[in-house]
Scaffold this active site. Structure first.
Site, short mmCIF file in Angstrom:
data_model
loop_
_atom_site.label_atom_id
_atom_site.label_comp_id
_atom_site.label_asym_id
_atom_site.label_seq_id
_atom_site.Cartn_x
_atom_site.Cartn_y
_atom_site.Cartn_z
N TRP A 130 57.70 32.79 -0.95
CA TRP A 130 58.93 32.11 -0.51
C TRP A 130 58.54 30.69 -0.08
O TRP A 130 57.60 30.51 0.71
CB TRP A 130 59.51 32.89 0.66
N ASP A 211 55.98 39.89 6.31
CA ASP A 211 57.29 39.26 6.47
C ASP A 211 58.30 40.21 5.83
O ASP A 211 58.25 40.46 4.62
CB ASP A 211 57.27 37.90 5.75
N LYS A 246 69.84 39.07 6.36
CA LYS A 246 70.39 39.69 5.15
C LYS A 246 70.92 41.10 5.41
O LYS A 246 72.02 41.43 4.99
CB LYS A 246 69.33 39.76 4.05
C1 LIG Z 1 60.94 36.06 2.43
C2 LIG Z 1 61.79 35.59 3.56
N1 LIG Z 1 61.29 35.60 4.80
C3 LIG Z 1 61.99 35.20 5.85
C4 LIG Z 1 63.27 34.74 5.72
C5 LIG Z 1 63.92 34.31 7.00
O1 LIG Z 1 65.21 34.15 7.07
P1 LIG Z 1 65.96 33.76 8.40
O2 LIG Z 1 65.15 32.77 9.17
O3 LIG Z 1 67.24 33.22 7.91
O4 LIG Z 1 66.13 35.03 9.19
C6 LIG Z 1 63.86 34.68 4.44
C7 LIG Z 1 65.20 34.15 4.21
O5 LIG Z 1 65.60 33.79 3.15
C8 LIG Z 1 63.09 35.12 3.33
O6 LIG Z 1 63.58 35.13 2.09
#
Ligand SMILES: Cc1ncc(COP(=O)(O)O)c(C=O)c1O
Length: 397
Positions: A130, A211, A246
């Site tokens: 990511w 993660d 999500k």
């Molecule tokens: C792989 C991954 N890790 C962490 C996140 C963290 O998202 P957030 O900070 O919106 O909770 C996302 C969001 O798209 C993600 O795709």
């Protein structure tokens, strides 16, 4: 002073949103940004969350500070959700944790913790990973390198190459893993591969940093964390960043947790003081609202059931879109084998088409996706599958 700074290049995904919004083609399809969408392209508030909001509003009688840990009941609820009700590590007080502003906040505080503990650590991330992992981790002062992961030929994982790289890691290394629904590829580790990683981590002393941002959006709430739980049972120390963006649809409420599994309750106590101290130095305390809502949902059996059902139906919708898209592709004159689409998990797939083909999809057909050819499967709907398959057929010719 400020005239020294130049304008930074626009974030590519945000740029895509602008292009999409300005596109007047009624057939346009947005497969870019990674949020869940329903059949009408809407990212609705989950029903259980709406009910929890009412319950919480009626109950809340103060807005005073909560402290860096955030909503303690929420943090405990997430420990159980991820590590299981019967986790020995949790029961023996070996897991420190705190609420964070989203999964991003958890990744950042986790990285700061690692920076405090060890001098020269290297974080190893999957190739690709990511995009936001890189700035979140490196801006805490850690070096980040990549290990082989995605196999563009098969749409799966190059596990032999990954394992060969893992064989070189030792106690100064951190292995960043996606708990499930790998972003951006959708290619997930098998249970046996998780077991092999756990064996190496236990023997070689590197620390897994998991993660997990999509629990429940792959094969189900329990199934999606089988690998993480196996790791937790077979390695002494690990770090976990979770997100409720999500699976509870709480994107803008910035709700996540950082969990740190340690060797003893005594270690966990020390780590708890450090992560709280790191939070204090960054943003002081997390926003509480999302934590209260998730806590309410998880503690009320009826609401929890309603949330689980809704989450399952979201995951099922994505699966049926995967199957639907593959069927449409296979019915066309397309040489490339896209069967990986139904093997991959969660919201994302890498189509494995060139940048030029991605550009054509956008410019000639108003179908928007990241340059890497990552698509958000939840951005599809039953109506547009034929259109997308036709466009693919045309650009692959
Ligand atoms: C792989 C991954 N890790 C962490 C996140 C963290 O998202 P957030 O900070 O919106 O909770 C996302 C969001 O798209 C993600 O795709």
């Amino acid at each position: 002073m400020f005239d020294q700074l130049d304008v930074l290049p626009a974030d590519p995904l945000l740029g895509l949103i602008t292009l999409y919004n300005n596109d007047t083609n009624p057939k346009k399809v947005d497969l870019g940004v990674g949020v869940y969408r329903d059949e009408h392209g809407h990212t609705a508030i989950m029903q259980a969350i709406q009910k929890a909001e009412k319950i919480h509003m009626d109950k809340e009688d103060s807005k005073t500070y909560l402290g860096p840990i955030g909503v303690a009941g929420f943090v405990n609820g997430i420990k159980s959700l991820v590590l299981g009700e019967s986790s020995q590590a949790v029961a023996s007080g070996r897991v420190a944790g705190l609420q964070t502003p989203g999964g991003c906040g958890a990744l950042r505080i986790g990285a700061e913790l690692l920076k405090r503990i060890k001098g020269e650590v290297t974080v190893w991330a999957s190739d690709p990973t990511w995009a936001n992992h890189i700035p979140l981790i490196s801006s805490a002062g850690l070096e980040i390198k990549s290990y082989p992961y995605f196999d563009a030929e098969t749409g799966g994982i190059k596990f032999d190459a990954m394992d060969a790289k893992l064989a070189e890691l030792g106690p100064n290394d951190i292995l960043l893993l996606h708990g499930c629904c790998h972003n951006p590829t959708g290619a997930d580790l098998s249970y046996e591969q998780w077991q092999q990683i756990a064996k190496r981590a236990a023997e070689q002393g590197f620390i897994p940093f998991v993660d997990i941002a999509y629990q429940g959006l792959g094969d189900g709430l329990e199934e999606d964390v089988k690998g993480v739980r196996y790791l937790s049972e077979h390695v002494e120390e690990m770090v976990i960043a979770t997100s409720c963006s999500k699976n509870f649809g709480l994107y803008r409420e910035r709700t996540g947790t950082l969990l740190v599994q340690t060797k003893s309750a005594e270690n966990a106590h020390a780590i708890q003081t450090h992560v709280q101290d790191a939070a204090r130095a960054n943003y002081s305390m997390p926003p509480a609202y999302g934590g209260f809502l998730v806590d309410t949902v998880l503690q009320d059996p009826a609401l929890r059931k309603e949330w689980e059902d809704e989450l399952n139906s979201m995951a099922e919708r994505v699966k049926s879109l995967r199957a639907g898209l593959l069927e449409k592709i296979q019915a066309r004159d397309i040489d490339k084998d896209f069967s990986f689409i139904v093997e991959q998990k969660g919201m994302f797939s890498f189509l494995g088409i060139s940048k030029e083909q991605v550009r054509k999809m956008r410019e000639d057909y108003s179908i928007y996706m990241a340059d890497s050819s990552r698509i958000n499967v939840a951005g599809l709907n039953t109506e547009c599958l034929d259109y997308v398959a036709d466009a693919l057929e045309a650009v692959l010719k």
